[in-house]
Design a protein around this motif. Structure first.
Motif, PDB file in Angstrom:
ATOM      1  N   TYR A 121       0.827  -1.200   0.000  1.00 19.74           N
ATOM      2  CA  TYR A 121       0.000   0.000   0.000  1.00 19.74           C
ATOM      3  C   TYR A 121       0.863   1.253   0.000  1.00 19.74           C
ATOM      4  N   GLY A 122       1.881   1.271   0.841  1.00 16.75           N
ATOM      5  CA  GLY A 122       2.762   2.436   0.927  1.00 16.75           C
ATOM      6  C   GLY A 122       3.461   2.719  -0.389  1.00 16.75           C
ATOM      7  N   ALA A 123       3.971   1.687  -1.052  1.00 14.56           N
ATOM      8  CA  ALA A 123       4.669   1.873  -2.328  1.00 14.56           C
ATOM      9  C   ALA A 123       3.709   2.370  -3.405  1.00 14.56           C
ATOM     10  N   LYS A 124       2.516   1.771  -3.458  1.00 17.43           N
ATOM     11  CA  LYS A 124       1.531   2.193  -4.460  1.00 17.43           C
ATOM     12  C   LYS A 124       1.082   3.627  -4.201  1.00 17.43           C
ATOM     13  N   LEU A 125       0.880   3.955  -2.936  1.00 21.54           N
ATOM     14  CA  LEU A 125       0.432   5.301  -2.598  1.00 21.54           C
ATOM     15  C   LEU A 125       1.499   6.339  -2.952  1.00 21.54           C
ATOM     16  N   GLN A 126       2.761   6.029  -2.683  1.00 24.03           N
ATOM     17  CA  GLN A 126       3.840   6.951  -3.044  1.00 24.03           C
ATOM     18  C   GLN A 126       3.895   7.157  -4.558  1.00 24.03           C
ATOM     19  N   GLU A 127       3.780   6.061  -5.313  1.00 23.76           N
ATOM     20  CA  GLU A 127       3.798   6.179  -6.775  1.00 23.76           C
ATOM     21  C   GLU A 127       2.594   6.989  -7.265  1.00 23.76           C
ATOM     22  N   PHE A 128       1.439   6.738  -6.680  1.00 22.68           N
ATOM     23  CA  PHE A 128       0.231   7.466  -7.049  1.00 22.68           C
ATOM     24  C   PHE A 128       0.419   8.972  -6.855  1.00 22.68           C
ATOM     25  N   TYR A 129       0.900   9.375  -5.686  1.00 20.36           N
ATOM     26  CA  TYR A 129       1.082  10.807  -5.421  1.00 20.36           C
ATOM     27  C   TYR A 129       2.161  11.420  -6.300  1.00 20.36           C
ATOM     28  N   SER A 130       3.162  10.656  -6.647  1.00 20.93           N
ATOM     29  CA  SER A 130       4.191  11.153  -7.561  1.00 20.93           C
ATOM     30  C   SER A 130       3.586  11.455  -8.926  1.00 20.93           C
ATOM     31  N   LEU A 131       2.769  10.537  -9.422  1.00 19.46           N
ATOM     32  CA  LEU A 131       2.133  10.753 -10.730  1.00 19.46           C
ATOM     33  C   LEU A 131       1.134  11.909 -10.684  1.00 19.46           C
ATOM     34  N   VAL A 132       0.375  12.001  -9.616  1.00 14.92           N
ATOM     35  CA  VAL A 132      -0.581  13.103  -9.465  1.00 14.92           C
ATOM     36  C   VAL A 132       0.152  14.439  -9.441  1.00 14.92           C
ATOM     37  N   SER A 133       1.297  14.463  -8.790  1.00 10.68           N
ATOM     38  CA  SER A 133       2.104  15.684  -8.745  1.00 10.68           C
ATOM     39  C   SER A 133       2.588  16.075 -10.140  1.00 10.68           C
ATOM     40  N   LYS A 134       3.047  15.106 -10.910  1.00  7.26           N
ATOM     41  CA  LYS A 134       3.488  15.386 -12.284  1.00  7.26           C
ATOM     42  C   LYS A 134       2.343  15.922 -13.131  1.00  7.26           C
ATOM     43  N   LYS A 135       1.178  15.322 -12.944  1.00  8.74           N
ATOM     44  CA  LYS A 135      -0.005  15.776 -13.692  1.00  8.74           C
ATOM     45  C   LYS A 135      -0.335  17.221 -13.319  1.00  8.74           C
ATOM     46  N   ALA A 136      -0.274  17.546 -12.033  1.00  8.22           N
ATOM     47  CA  ALA A 136      -0.576  18.909 -11.586  1.00  8.22           C
ATOM     48  C   ALA A 136       0.409  19.922 -12.165  1.00  8.22           C
ATOM     49  N   VAL A 137       1.690  19.545 -12.228  1.00  7.01           N
ATOM     50  CA  VAL A 137       2.699  20.442 -12.804  1.00  7.01           C
ATOM     51  C   VAL A 137       2.406  20.689 -14.277  1.00  7.01           C
ATOM     52  N   LEU A 138       2.098  19.624 -15.004  1.00  9.03           N
ATOM     53  CA  LEU A 138       1.778  19.786 -16.437  1.00  9.03           C
ATOM     54  C   LEU A 138       0.541  20.653 -16.628  1.00  9.03           C
ATOM     55  N   GLU A 139      -0.469  20.441 -15.805  1.00  7.52           N
ATOM     56  CA  GLU A 139      -1.695  21.226 -15.923  1.00  7.52           C
ATOM     57  C   GLU A 139      -1.463  22.694 -15.587  1.00  7.52           C
ATOM     58  N   ALA A 140      -0.516  22.969 -14.706  1.00  6.02           N
ATOM     59  CA  ALA A 140      -0.206  24.355 -14.352  1.00  6.02           C
ATOM     60  C   ALA A 140       0.605  25.046 -15.446  1.00  6.02           C
ATOM     61  N   GLU A 141       1.384  24.286 -16.203  1.00  7.19           N
ATOM     62  CA  GLU A 141       2.302  24.865 -17.183  1.00  7.19           C
ATOM     63  C   GLU A 141       1.809  24.813 -18.626  1.00  7.19           C
ATOM     64  N   LYS A 142       0.889  23.939 -18.928  1.00  6.39           N
ATOM     65  CA  LYS A 142       0.417  23.759 -20.313  1.00  6.39           C
ATOM     66  C   LYS A 142      -1.032  24.187 -20.427  1.00  6.39           C
ATOM     67  N   ASP A 143      -1.393  24.652 -21.612  1.00  3.71           N
ATOM     68  CA  ASP A 143      -2.796  25.008 -21.820  1.00  3.71           C
ATOM     69  C   ASP A 143      -3.601  23.744 -22.151  1.00  3.71           C
ATOM     70  N   ALA A 144      -4.915  23.863 -22.094  1.00  8.04           N
ATOM     71  CA  ALA A 144      -5.804  22.718 -22.288  1.00  8.04           C
ATOM     72  C   ALA A 144      -5.611  22.066 -23.645  1.00  8.04           C
ATOM     73  N   ALA A 145      -5.373  22.854 -24.668  1.00 13.67           N
ATOM     74  CA  ALA A 145      -5.202  22.305 -26.018  1.00 13.67           C
ATOM     75  C   ALA A 145      -3.944  21.431 -26.089  1.00 13.67           C
ATOM     76  N   ALA A 146      -2.870  21.899 -25.490  1.00 10.20           N
ATOM     77  CA  ALA A 146      -1.624  21.116 -25.501  1.00 10.20           C
ATOM     78  C   ALA A 146      -1.808  19.806 -24.741  1.00 10.20           C
ATOM     79  N   LEU A 147      -2.527  19.857 -23.626  1.00 16.88           N
ATOM     80  CA  LEU A 147      -2.782  18.642 -22.857  1.00 16.88           C
ATOM     81  C   LEU A 147      -3.652  17.664 -23.645  1.00 16.88           C
ATOM     82  N   ASP A 148      -4.678  18.188 -24.308  1.00 22.21           N
ATOM     83  CA  ASP A 148      -5.569  17.338 -25.104  1.00 22.21           C
ATOM     84  C   ASP A 148      -4.845  16.665 -26.264  1.00 22.21           C
ATOM     85  N   ASP A 149      -3.829  17.322 -26.809  1.00 27.08           N
ATOM     86  CA  ASP A 149      -3.082  16.785 -27.946  1.00 27.08           C
ATOM     87  C   ASP A 149      -1.951  15.837 -27.535  1.00 27.08           C
TER      88      ASP A 149
END
Length: 187
Positions: A121-149
């Motif tokens: 559980y701990g390993a999966k949870l750490q990986e999950f939060y790492s991926l969520v963090s990466k997604k949040a960074v991309l969403e903060a830096e890229k516009d919706a069109a770039a993300l959709d493409d």
């Protein structure tokens, strides 16, 4: 024996007891047995997932072995399996669970399984939060069109959802509040 089996280290100065625990667990896990604290530290490495540790042993006690394990920052769960009744001194100890002898086969199997579920559980949870963090960074830096493409973004989003389901399934396997809290303490 499957190569992906977890490894359990049994440490008890009573050889018959250590051998019995090893026999009980050997069908489901790779098991190593040692009969003194010094030997435990010699064979303990990053491949060990769970340590079953007696507290009272001649030479280096289980309490001292536990301290060395935590100092080495090994990612293993430690279960004290001992005839020593717990007292307030356990509050300062870094173990994950405490079983008072005599211990049944069922209790030992259940405890090892719970320790491995916490690790999973701990390993999966750490990986999950790492991926969520990466997604949040991309969403903060890229516009919706770039993300959709972006195929990479779509794969990331799908991976996050798959992992979310795994985390929730593993969380549901944690049998009680203590297991759930223990999993978060591992993080």
């Amino acid at each position: 024996m499957s190569p992906d089996q977890s490894t359990v280290l049994v440490v008890d100065d009573e050889e018959d007891v250590a051998d019995l625990y090893a026999m009980w667990l050997q069908d489901d896990y790779r098991v190593r047995s040692v009969y003194e604290g010094e030997s435990a530290l010699d064979v303990l490495d990053e491949t060990v997932d769970v340590v079953l540790l007696d507290r009272r042993m001649p030479g280096q006690s289980g309490d001292e072995v536990l301290e060395r394990i935590r100092e080495r920052e090994l990612n293993c769960r430690v279960v004290m399996v001992t005839a020593v009744k717990p007292d307030f001194d356990i509050l300062e100890m870094g173990f994950d669970d405490y079983l008072v002898k005599p211990v049944s086969r069922e209790d030992l199997d259940e405890t090892v399984s719970e320790m491995l579920t916490r690790v999973d559980y701990g390993a999966k949870l750490q990986e999950f939060y790492s991926l969520v963090s990466k997604k949040a960074v991309l969403e903060a830096e890229k516009d919706a069109a770039a993300l959709d493409d972006s195929d990479e973004y779509a794969e990331l989003t799908a991976e996050i959802e798959d992992l979310r389901e795994e985390v929730e399934k593993t969380r549901d396997q944690l049998s009680d509040h203590d297991d759930y809290v223990g999993a978060f303490q591992d993080l």
